[in-house]
Design a protein around this motif. Structure first.
Motif, PDB file in Angstrom:
ATOM      1  N   GLU A 204       1.191  -1.170   0.133  1.00  0.00           N
ATOM      2  CA  GLU A 204       0.075   0.191   0.471  1.00  0.00           C
ATOM      3  C   GLU A 204       1.049   1.073  -0.323  1.00  0.00           C
ATOM      4  O   GLU A 204       0.697   2.205  -0.426  1.00  0.00           O
ATOM      5  CB  GLU A 204      -0.978   0.263   1.267  1.00  0.00           C
ATOM      6  CG  GLU A 204      -2.178  -0.848   1.072  1.00  0.00           C
ATOM      7  CD  GLU A 204      -3.172  -0.900   2.797  1.00  0.00           C
ATOM      8  OE1 GLU A 204      -2.975   0.057   3.024  1.00  0.00           O
ATOM      9  OE2 GLU A 204      -3.742  -1.655   2.818  1.00  0.00           O
ATOM     10  N   LYS A 208       0.787   3.920  -2.896  1.00  0.00           N
ATOM     11  CA  LYS A 208       0.621   5.072  -2.814  1.00  0.00           C
ATOM     12  C   LYS A 208       1.759   5.829  -3.251  1.00  0.00           C
ATOM     13  O   LYS A 208       1.426   7.573  -3.659  1.00  0.00           O
ATOM     14  CB  LYS A 208       0.380   5.330  -1.703  1.00  0.00           C
ATOM     15  CG  LYS A 208      -0.316   6.474  -0.704  1.00  0.00           C
ATOM     16  CD  LYS A 208       0.011   7.336   0.483  1.00  0.00           C
ATOM     17  CE  LYS A 208      -0.892   8.255   0.353  1.00  0.00           C
ATOM     18  NZ  LYS A 208      -0.982   8.947   2.300  1.00  0.00           N
ATOM     19  N   LYS A 211       1.270   6.668  -6.797  1.00  0.00           N
ATOM     20  CA  LYS A 211       0.584   7.355  -7.376  1.00  0.00           C
ATOM     21  C   LYS A 211       0.610   8.633  -7.863  1.00  0.00           C
ATOM     22  O   LYS A 211       0.567   9.612  -7.963  1.00  0.00           O
ATOM     23  CB  LYS A 211      -0.969   7.641  -6.211  1.00  0.00           C
ATOM     24  CG  LYS A 211      -1.946   7.758  -6.883  1.00  0.00           C
ATOM     25  CD  LYS A 211      -2.775   7.729  -5.716  1.00  0.00           C
ATOM     26  CE  LYS A 211      -4.269   8.749  -6.400  1.00  0.00           C
ATOM     27  NZ  LYS A 211      -5.427   8.228  -5.650  1.00  0.00           N
TER      28      LYS A 211
END
Length: 356
Positions: A204, A208, A211
């Motif tokens: 995760e 992130k 992104k």
């Protein structure tokens, strides 16, 4: 982006299918042997570099899934599973290669000798190095990694971010060695396996970060790709001692996970997903037998009316030929694997690996 240990990660499943296709494609490109292809054709050179070293994906996936499944790790069951699905088919395919590709050379040797090459020493060497067939170099190395699973299991409980970053630096400096040196390959791909574990452990956080910095990550991948590409045409570029091919595939793997992450949050029943899922399910049998198919198709190509195609200096023609050879190889490999599965049922796992 949820992280549920027991939940299937569909993006990884798709990438396994992508990896086996690109590995086969790389070997299909190798059929076209004109020395000037890379120098004279940007297209062929691009495809050659893109398909090269997709074995890195297999190692990353193996490390990723090992970390994902540590909650149910049991050393005895793990070793038994790898014995059935990796070691047994490796020995089976190797025996086939000894009989059909190396029999003539082996038959000239004595069965056993302590002073000169013998059948036993030659066969043992090929088994330990995976040199009986080109793709088999990978198996002795990955078997060592599997044998080290208790060590990796203990590491899986620690924070692997620093170790993963150091490993990325390491694979750039410690270049990929010759195929027939499993211990040196372990020193190159063992850190890649650790990176796969690190990616899963910090999935995760990494998604992130990608992104938030997508343009930079894409730019970094392009840099890792085009520096070796340009290095093929520019003398004394200044980065010849850096090995960027493995790092390039690591960054591509992370980008692929990011773009495919949506698969992990929905029901996947589209035709494209089903295709790559099927390829993933049959990837190990394809890995074990595809080079045998390519070898036979190459022989047929040379005696056919278009036999000169294998030596063509035309990069576009060679690229099209490699794509055609890829499709043929995959189709034949799937048919043969399916027939073996049909005849031997569950026992087929000992011959060509598991079909999920």
């Amino acid at each position: 982006m949820t992280s549920v240990k027991t939940k299937k990660i569909y993006s990884i499943h798709v990438l396994r299918g992508v990896a086996i296709i690109m590995i086969v494609f790389s070997h299909c490109l190798g059929v076209f042997k004109n020395d000037g292809l890379i120098a004279n054709s940007y297209l062929f050179s691009f495809l050659n570099l893109l398909a090269f070293n997709f074995t890195t994906f297999f190692v990353l996936i193996a490390g990723f899934l090992f970390q994902h499944l540590t909650y149910k790790f049991d050393t005895k069951k793990y070793y038994l599973s790898k014995f059935k699905t990796v070691l047994c088919p490796y020995i089976s395919v190797s025996i086939f290669c000894f009989l059909f590709f190396h029999f003539q050379d082996l038959s000239k040797l004595s069965i056993f000798s302590t002073t000169e090459p013998s059948i036993i020493s030659r066969v043992t060497t090929m088994l330990l190095t995976g040199s009986s067939l080109l793709p088999l170099w990978f198996i002795p190395m990955i078997i060592i990694i599997y044998a080290m699973s208790p060590i990796f299991y203990s590491w899986s409980k620690k924070n692997l971010i620093v170790a993963g970053l150091i490993s990325m630096f390491w694979v750039v400096m410690f270049t990929k060695p010759e195929f027939t040196k499993p211990l040196l390959n372990l020193l190159h791909y063992g850190p890649v396996y650790l990176i796969g574990m690190m990616i899963r452990q910090n999935y995760e956080v990494i998604m992130k970060a990608v992104k938030n910095n997508l343009i930079l990550v894409i730019a970094f991948f392009c840099l890792c790709f085009f520096i070796p590409f340009i290095g093929r045409y520019v003398v004394n570029l200044g980065v010849e001692k850096l090995y960027l091919d493995t790092l390039q595939k690591i960054i591509l793997f992370i980008l692929a996970l990011y773009f495919l992450d949506g698969l992990n949050h929905k029901t996947n029943d589209g035709k494209i997903y089903k295709f790559f899922s099927f390829m993933a399910n049959i990837s190990f049998p394809i890995y074990f037998i595809h080079e045998i198919i390519i070898f036979q198709l190459e022989k047929l190509l040379f005696i056919s009316p278009i036999g000169n195609l294998a030596l063509t200096p035309n990069g576009s023609l060679a690229s099209i030929g490699a794509i055609g050879l890829l499709i043929s190889t995959l189709l034949i490999s799937v048919i043969i694997a399916s027939l073996i599965k049909f005849v031997f049922k569950d026992k087929s796992v000992f011959l060509i690996g598991s079909i999920r």
